[in-house]
Write a protein that holds these residues in place. Structure first.
Motif, short mmCIF file in Angstrom:
data_model
loop_
_atom_site.label_atom_id
_atom_site.label_comp_id
_atom_site.label_asym_id
_atom_site.label_seq_id
_atom_site.Cartn_x
_atom_site.Cartn_y
_atom_site.Cartn_z
N ALA A 73 2.73 2.75 -7.68
CA ALA A 73 2.10 2.79 -6.36
C ALA A 73 1.14 1.62 -6.08
O ALA A 73 1.20 1.03 -4.99
CB ALA A 73 1.37 4.12 -6.18
N PRO A 74 0.24 1.23 -7.01
CA PRO A 74 -0.70 0.16 -6.67
C PRO A 74 -0.03 -1.18 -6.40
O PRO A 74 -0.61 -2.04 -5.73
CB PRO A 74 -1.60 0.07 -7.92
CG PRO A 74 -1.44 1.37 -8.61
CD PRO A 74 -0.02 1.78 -8.35
N ASN A 75 1.18 -1.36 -6.92
CA ASN A 75 1.88 -2.63 -6.77
C ASN A 75 2.93 -2.60 -5.65
O ASN A 75 3.70 -3.55 -5.51
CB ASN A 75 2.55 -2.99 -8.10
CG ASN A 75 1.55 -3.01 -9.25
OD1 ASN A 75 0.51 -3.62 -9.15
ND2 ASN A 75 1.88 -2.30 -10.33
N ARG A 76 2.97 -1.52 -4.87
CA ARG A 76 3.95 -1.37 -3.80
C ARG A 76 3.24 -1.01 -2.49
O ARG A 76 3.44 0.07 -1.93
CB ARG A 76 4.97 -0.28 -4.16
CG ARG A 76 5.57 -0.42 -5.55
CD ARG A 76 6.63 -1.49 -5.60
NE ARG A 76 6.89 -1.92 -6.98
CZ ARG A 76 7.97 -2.58 -7.38
NH1 ARG A 76 8.90 -2.88 -6.48
NH2 ARG A 76 8.10 -2.96 -8.62
N PRO A 77 2.39 -1.90 -1.97
CA PRO A 77 1.62 -1.55 -0.76
C PRO A 77 2.50 -1.21 0.44
O PRO A 77 2.10 -0.41 1.29
CB PRO A 77 0.77 -2.80 -0.51
CG PRO A 77 1.45 -3.90 -1.26
CD PRO A 77 2.07 -3.24 -2.45
N ALA A 78 3.70 -1.80 0.50
CA ALA A 78 4.58 -1.51 1.64
C ALA A 78 5.08 -0.07 1.61
O ALA A 78 5.55 0.45 2.64
CB ALA A 78 5.76 -2.47 1.64
N LEU A 79 4.98 0.59 0.47
CA LEU A 79 5.45 1.97 0.34
C LEU A 79 4.30 2.97 0.23
O LEU A 79 4.52 4.15 -0.05
CB LEU A 79 6.35 2.10 -0.90
CG LEU A 79 7.64 1.27 -0.87
CD1 LEU A 79 8.37 1.37 -2.21
CD2 LEU A 79 8.55 1.72 0.26
N ALA A 80 3.07 2.50 0.44
CA ALA A 80 1.89 3.34 0.23
C ALA A 80 1.92 4.61 1.09
O ALA A 80 1.40 5.65 0.68
CB ALA A 80 0.63 2.55 0.52
N GLN A 81 2.53 4.53 2.27
CA GLN A 81 2.56 5.70 3.14
C GLN A 81 3.33 6.86 2.52
O GLN A 81 3.18 8.02 2.93
CB GLN A 81 3.22 5.33 4.47
CG GLN A 81 4.68 4.88 4.33
CD GLN A 81 5.32 4.54 5.65
OE1 GLN A 81 5.24 5.32 6.58
NE2 GLN A 81 5.96 3.39 5.73
N HIS A 82 4.14 6.58 1.51
CA HIS A 82 4.95 7.61 0.87
C HIS A 82 4.27 8.24 -0.34
O HIS A 82 4.85 9.13 -0.98
CB HIS A 82 6.30 7.04 0.46
CG HIS A 82 7.09 6.53 1.62
ND1 HIS A 82 7.58 7.35 2.61
CD2 HIS A 82 7.45 5.26 1.97
CE1 HIS A 82 8.22 6.63 3.51
NE2 HIS A 82 8.16 5.37 3.15
N GLY A 83 3.04 7.80 -0.66
CA GLY A 83 2.32 8.41 -1.77
C GLY A 83 1.53 7.41 -2.57
O GLY A 83 1.96 6.96 -3.63
N ALA A 143 4.46 -1.17 -13.33
CA ALA A 143 5.01 -2.46 -13.79
C ALA A 143 3.94 -3.27 -14.51
O ALA A 143 2.85 -3.50 -13.98
CB ALA A 143 5.55 -3.24 -12.61
N GLY A 144 4.25 -3.69 -15.73
CA GLY A 144 3.34 -4.53 -16.51
C GLY A 144 2.02 -3.87 -16.85
O GLY A 144 1.10 -4.53 -17.32
N GLY A 145 1.91 -2.56 -16.63
CA GLY A 145 0.65 -1.88 -16.87
C GLY A 145 -0.42 -2.19 -15.85
O GLY A 145 -1.60 -1.90 -16.08
N VAL A 146 -0.03 -2.74 -14.71
CA VAL A 146 -1.00 -3.14 -13.68
C VAL A 146 -1.23 -1.99 -12.71
O VAL A 146 -0.28 -1.47 -12.12
CB VAL A 146 -0.52 -4.39 -12.91
CG1 VAL A 146 -1.48 -4.74 -11.79
CG2 VAL A 146 -0.35 -5.56 -13.87
N LEU A 147 -2.50 -1.60 -12.54
CA LEU A 147 -2.86 -0.54 -11.60
C LEU A 147 -3.80 -1.08 -10.53
O LEU A 147 -4.68 -0.38 -10.05
CB LEU A 147 -3.53 0.63 -12.32
CG LEU A 147 -2.60 1.53 -13.14
CD1 LEU A 147 -2.44 0.98 -14.55
CD2 LEU A 147 -3.13 2.95 -13.19
#
Length: 277
Positions: free
Chosen positions: A248-258, A60-64
């Motif tokens: 992935a970098p913008n979804r910390p709540a889902l980090a366990q999934h990859g 999203a938005g090119g943000v990593l």
């Protein structure tokens, strides 16, 4: 420049100057990948296969993450998609009738990395080993993936095991994860229009019809995550082994999934897959 490989009933055509994309892959004259028209853009054609490095799918938005921002290349979605490597040349390190080694160095701020690919055809199938090395001065969010456009035919069935499916918003960015076991001999026609990420993937998938029974096995960084895409506008099916979830970098709540993990300076991330027919 085209580079042809052959072994037994298998044949392939690669485009080192076009991101090392596969233009064609066949078994006994049957297309494994949807064949790319001569002169077509590998990054704008639902055919062949391309590489996704140093990230996969949408950001999203090119943000990593903090300090990591990249140009948006999917403006209608405001996302950066599929990485940088597909837009740049690979060098041929060595080549024979049935195998090739390719290398690519990319220096585009904030990234500096090297990709090494070992691609080989054997009578039993295709094998690929991929490695990406962080050549920067510090840790960097680096992942990798493969984006094949498998040929879609009437009567195809798809099987693979997973643990979760990520539900997405209108921009195809993940919002949560729900339990999902994957598919067992699911009719592909019923899945057309799907664009979904599966986590806890078992590293194996089966795509079969009366013309071909195709087995995919993946390991290393590609052992747990699979993106499934069946575009309604093309006769293709994408089964994409990837190292992390979309955005992935913008979804910390889902980090366990990859998660898209930081790779230390000088360190490497490795992945492999095999195709058998």
């Amino acid at each position: 420049m085209e580079l042809g490989l052959r072994a037994g009933d298998w044949s392939a055509t690669l485009l080192p100057l076009r991101g090392a994309a596969f233009a064609r892959l066949e078994h006994a004259g049957v297309p494994v990948l949807a064949p790319m028209p001569q002169g077509a853009d590998p990054n704008a054609t639902p055919a062949g296969a391309f590489w996704m490095m140093p990230w996969t799918n949408r950001m999203a938005g090119g943000v990593l993450g903090p300090g990591w921002r990249l140009p948006v290349n999917r403006r209608d979605e405001d996302t950066a998609i599929h990485g940088l490597s597909r837009d740049h040349t690979f060098d041929v390190v060595s080549a024979a009738l049935d195998r090739v080694r390719l290398m690519q160095d990319v220096d585009i701020a904030p990234y500096a990395y090297r990709v090494a690919l070992a691609i080989r055809l054997r009578p039993e199938g295709l094998s690929v080993a991929a490695m990406i090395i962080n050549r920067g001065d510090g840790p960097a969010p680096i992942g990798l993936g493969w984006h094949p456009w498998f040929a879609r035919r009437p009567g195809q069935r798809l099987s693979f095991a997973a643990r979760h499916r990520l539900r997405s918003d209108a921009r195809l960015l993940p919002v949560d994860a729900v339990a999902d076991p994957g598919f067992t001999a699911a009719p592909v026609e019923a899945l057309i229009g799907t664009d979904a990420h599966f986590a806890g993937w078992g590293g194996a998938a089966l795509l079969e019809d009366t013309a071909l029974r195709l087995e995919l096995r993946a390991g290393g960084a590609w052992a747990r995550n699979l993106q499934l895409y069946l575009p309604p506008h093309a006769d293709s099916i994408c089964l994409e082994p990837v190292s992390h979830i979309p955005d992935a970098p913008n979804r910390p709540a889902l980090a366990q999934h990859g998660a898209l993990g930081l790779l230390a300076a000088g360190a490497a991330r490795r992945a492999w897959f095999r195709l058998r027919a």
